[in-house]
Design a protein around this motif. Sequence first.
Motif, PDB file in Angstrom:
ATOM      1  N   ILE A   1       0.829  -1.210   0.000  1.00  0.00           N
ATOM      2  CA  ILE A   1       0.000   0.000   0.000  1.00  0.00           C
ATOM      3  C   ILE A   1       0.862   1.259   0.000  1.00  0.00           C
ATOM      4  CG2 ILE A   1      -1.686   1.313   1.344  1.00  0.00           C
ATOM      5  CD1 ILE A   1      -2.872  -1.332   2.253  1.00  0.00           C
ATOM      6  N   SER A   2       1.873   1.304   0.865  1.00  0.00           N
ATOM      7  CA  SER A   2       2.659   2.532   1.001  1.00  0.00           C
ATOM      8  C   SER A   2       3.449   2.858  -0.258  1.00  0.00           C
ATOM      9  CB  SER A   2       3.597   2.425   2.206  1.00  0.00           C
ATOM     10  OG  SER A   2       4.515   1.357   2.040  1.00  0.00           O
ATOM     11  N   TYR A   3       4.047   1.850  -0.904  1.00  0.00           N
ATOM     12  CA  TYR A   3       4.851   2.148  -2.094  1.00  0.00           C
ATOM     13  C   TYR A   3       3.975   2.484  -3.300  1.00  0.00           C
ATOM     14  CZ  TYR A   3       9.480   1.270  -0.204  1.00  0.00           C
ATOM     15  OH  TYR A   3      10.657   1.367   0.506  1.00  0.00           O
ATOM     16  N   VAL A   4       2.788   1.919  -3.393  1.00  0.00           N
ATOM     17  CA  VAL A   4       1.868   2.330  -4.453  1.00  0.00           C
ATOM     18  C   VAL A   4       1.512   3.809  -4.274  1.00  0.00           C
ATOM     19  CG1 VAL A   4      -0.470   2.054  -5.360  1.00  0.00           C
ATOM     20  CG2 VAL A   4       0.937   0.043  -4.931  1.00  0.00           C
ATOM     21  N   ILE A   5       1.223   4.207  -3.040  1.00  0.00           N
ATOM     22  CA  ILE A   5       0.923   5.613  -2.756  1.00  0.00           C
ATOM     23  C   ILE A   5       2.132   6.493  -3.060  1.00  0.00           C
ATOM     24  CG2 ILE A   5       0.394   7.252  -0.904  1.00  0.00           C
ATOM     25  CD1 ILE A   5      -1.268   5.060   0.418  1.00  0.00           C
ATOM     26  N   TRP A   6       3.321   6.022  -2.696  1.00  0.00           N
ATOM     27  CA  TRP A   6       4.540   6.803  -2.866  1.00  0.00           C
ATOM     28  C   TRP A   6       4.843   7.066  -4.339  1.00  0.00           C
ATOM     29  CZ3 TRP A   6       7.406   9.954  -0.255  1.00  0.00           C
ATOM     30  CH2 TRP A   6       8.731  10.193  -0.578  1.00  0.00           C
ATOM     31  N   PHE A   7       4.792   6.024  -5.166  1.00  0.00           N
ATOM     32  CA  PHE A   7       5.110   6.206  -6.580  1.00  0.00           C
ATOM     33  C   PHE A   7       4.008   6.980  -7.307  1.00  0.00           C
ATOM     34  CE2 PHE A   7       7.797   2.306  -5.835  1.00  0.00           C
ATOM     35  CZ  PHE A   7       8.990   3.008  -5.876  1.00  0.00           C
ATOM     36  N   ARG A   8       2.785   6.880  -6.827  1.00  0.00           N
ATOM     37  CA  ARG A   8       1.723   7.735  -7.377  1.00  0.00           C
ATOM     38  C   ARG A   8       2.040   9.200  -7.105  1.00  0.00           C
ATOM     39  NH1 ARG A   8      -2.664  10.370  -5.279  1.00  0.00           N
ATOM     40  NH2 ARG A   8      -4.493  10.614  -6.631  1.00  0.00           N
ATOM     41  N   GLY A   9       2.518   9.491  -5.898  1.00  0.00           N
ATOM     42  CA  GLY A   9       2.863  10.862  -5.564  1.00  0.00           C
ATOM     43  C   GLY A   9       4.030  11.389  -6.376  1.00  0.00           C
ATOM     44  N   ILE A  10       5.020  10.530  -6.646  1.00  0.00           N
ATOM     45  CA  ILE A  10       6.161  10.959  -7.453  1.00  0.00           C
ATOM     46  C   ILE A  10       5.704  11.362  -8.848  1.00  0.00           C
ATOM     47  CG2 ILE A  10       8.298  10.168  -8.551  1.00  0.00           C
ATOM     48  CD1 ILE A  10       8.897   8.533  -6.105  1.00  0.00           C
ATOM     49  N   GLU A  11       4.712  10.653  -9.389  1.00  0.00           N
ATOM     50  CA  GLU A  11       4.197  10.987 -10.713  1.00  0.00           C
ATOM     51  C   GLU A  11       3.502  12.347 -10.739  1.00  0.00           C
ATOM     52  OE1 GLU A  11       1.591   7.948 -12.007  1.00  0.00           O
ATOM     53  OE2 GLU A  11       3.195   6.564 -12.594  1.00  0.00           O
ATOM     54  N   ARG A  12       2.828  12.702  -9.659  1.00  0.00           N
ATOM     55  CA  ARG A  12       1.928  13.859  -9.691  1.00  0.00           C
ATOM     56  C   ARG A  12       2.483  15.102  -9.018  1.00  0.00           C
ATOM     57  NH1 ARG A  12      -4.217  11.561  -9.255  1.00  0.00           N
ATOM     58  NH2 ARG A  12      -3.901   9.658 -10.490  1.00  0.00           N
ATOM     59  N   LEU A  13       3.562  14.977  -8.260  1.00  0.00           N
ATOM     60  CA  LEU A  13       4.125  16.113  -7.546  1.00  0.00           C
ATOM     61  C   LEU A  13       5.550  16.380  -8.021  1.00  0.00           C
ATOM     62  CD1 LEU A  13       2.979  15.253  -3.898  1.00  0.00           C
ATOM     63  CD2 LEU A  13       2.009  17.036  -5.367  1.00  0.00           C
ATOM     64  N   PRO A  14       6.052  17.600  -7.836  1.00  0.00           N
ATOM     65  CA  PRO A  14       7.461  17.855  -8.130  1.00  0.00           C
ATOM     66  C   PRO A  14       8.372  16.984  -7.270  1.00  0.00           C
ATOM     67  CG  PRO A  14       6.249  19.915  -7.881  1.00  0.00           C
ATOM     68  CD  PRO A  14       5.326  18.831  -7.457  1.00  0.00           C
ATOM     69  N   ALA A  15       9.550  16.680  -7.807  1.00  0.00           N
ATOM     70  CA  ALA A  15      10.468  15.785  -7.107  1.00  0.00           C
ATOM     71  C   ALA A  15      10.842  16.328  -5.731  1.00  0.00           C
ATOM     72  CB  ALA A  15      11.721  15.564  -7.954  1.00  0.00           C
ATOM     73  N   LEU A  16      11.084  17.640  -5.634  1.00  0.00           N
ATOM     74  CA  LEU A  16      11.478  18.213  -4.348  1.00  0.00           C
ATOM     75  C   LEU A  16      10.362  18.105  -3.326  1.00  0.00           C
ATOM     76  CD1 LEU A  16      13.694  19.757  -2.811  1.00  0.00           C
ATOM     77  CD2 LEU A  16      12.565  21.875  -3.504  1.00  0.00           C
ATOM     78  N   ALA A  17       9.119  18.325  -3.741  1.00  0.00           N
ATOM     79  CA  ALA A  17       7.995  18.227  -2.816  1.00  0.00           C
ATOM     80  C   ALA A  17       7.886  16.821  -2.243  1.00  0.00           C
ATOM     81  CB  ALA A  17       6.697  18.616  -3.529  1.00  0.00           C
ATOM     82  N   VAL A  18       8.087  15.802  -3.080  1.00  0.00           N
ATOM     83  CA  VAL A  18       8.023  14.420  -2.608  1.00  0.00           C
ATOM     84  C   VAL A  18       9.160  14.130  -1.642  1.00  0.00           C
ATOM     85  CG1 VAL A  18       8.063  12.011  -3.319  1.00  0.00           C
ATOM     86  CG2 VAL A  18       6.868  13.677  -4.715  1.00  0.00           C
TER      87      VAL A  18
END
Length: 325
Positions: A223-240
């Motif tokens: 669950i956590s890594y699916v959420i994490w990689f989804r965030g990397i796709e949609r947010l700037p790298a620095l924000a993640v």
Amino acid sequence: MKGGQQLATSGLTALAPAIWGSVYLVTAEWLPPDRPLLATTVRTLPAGLILLAFARTLPTGIWLWRSLVVGTLNIGAFNFLMFVAAYRLPGGIAAMIMAVQPMIVLVLAALLIGDSIRYTHVLACVLGAGGVVLLVFKGTAALDYAGVAAALGAAACLAFGITLTKLWGRPDGVGLLPFTGWQLVAGGLVSLPFTLAIEGLPATLTGTNLIGFAYLISLGAVISYVIWFRGIERLPALAVSFLALCSPVVATVLGYLFRQETLSIPQLVGILVILGAVLLAQPRPARPPGAPRWRMGRAHPRAQGWGHAESPGPRDVPVPPPARR
């Protein structure tokens, strides 16, 4: 992306490092002692195989080596170096050194992706590092150079992993689940030989151990890594990268709640500083095209032609003459 969507995406992505912060408590209380590599391998390899069993999609072509690279950086090498640093650097020094990770992402994103560096980003990096120091520093300790190198290596691995994942994206036609599964399997395969050579397998497992491993595989990885990689796709790298700082915050709070660990005033200040840095690094909602930069009372006469006869503003509506008596 609208402001509300950005806020929701950042909040959802922050759940991943929050879950990782709880992994420290689960590892200490429910898993076999002194087996961090075993925990890493059992956490990642089965989780990746579960995702691939559902998705039934394997990497091909260029993604054979790309998935191995990002899986090693994000998961395998990062976890291995992080545990080495944690064993060799007492008193939270490892967490302090790894707080340089957003600074590395700031430079890498500018070089590889073309993201601009702003003064707010630099300020957020300074605040984030300072907040981690307040959160985990507990006194002077002799530095082990191998541990320092491992901590710097872990920070560099995560920074490169986030940046390359953002740069390469996902291959066309491949969903988020198989993409996450590729990286988890790659990371688990990298850590497996180290686990067998250094720690070996435990002779027995208790029911509590099995519950702990089930938590690591489900919430701690799938669950956590699916959420994490989804965030990397949609947010700037620095924000993640800044959202990853939520992990030591959650670990500290859970240690206070469930392990009778102390929580001092400097630590509370550190938590607030880290949260402030995370918020500062998040993307701001884009202004609508042609919208004025500020509007307080009467807008600036140059903004969008307000005050000109050909483009009347809301305060330039003609006022009717007073009625005759």
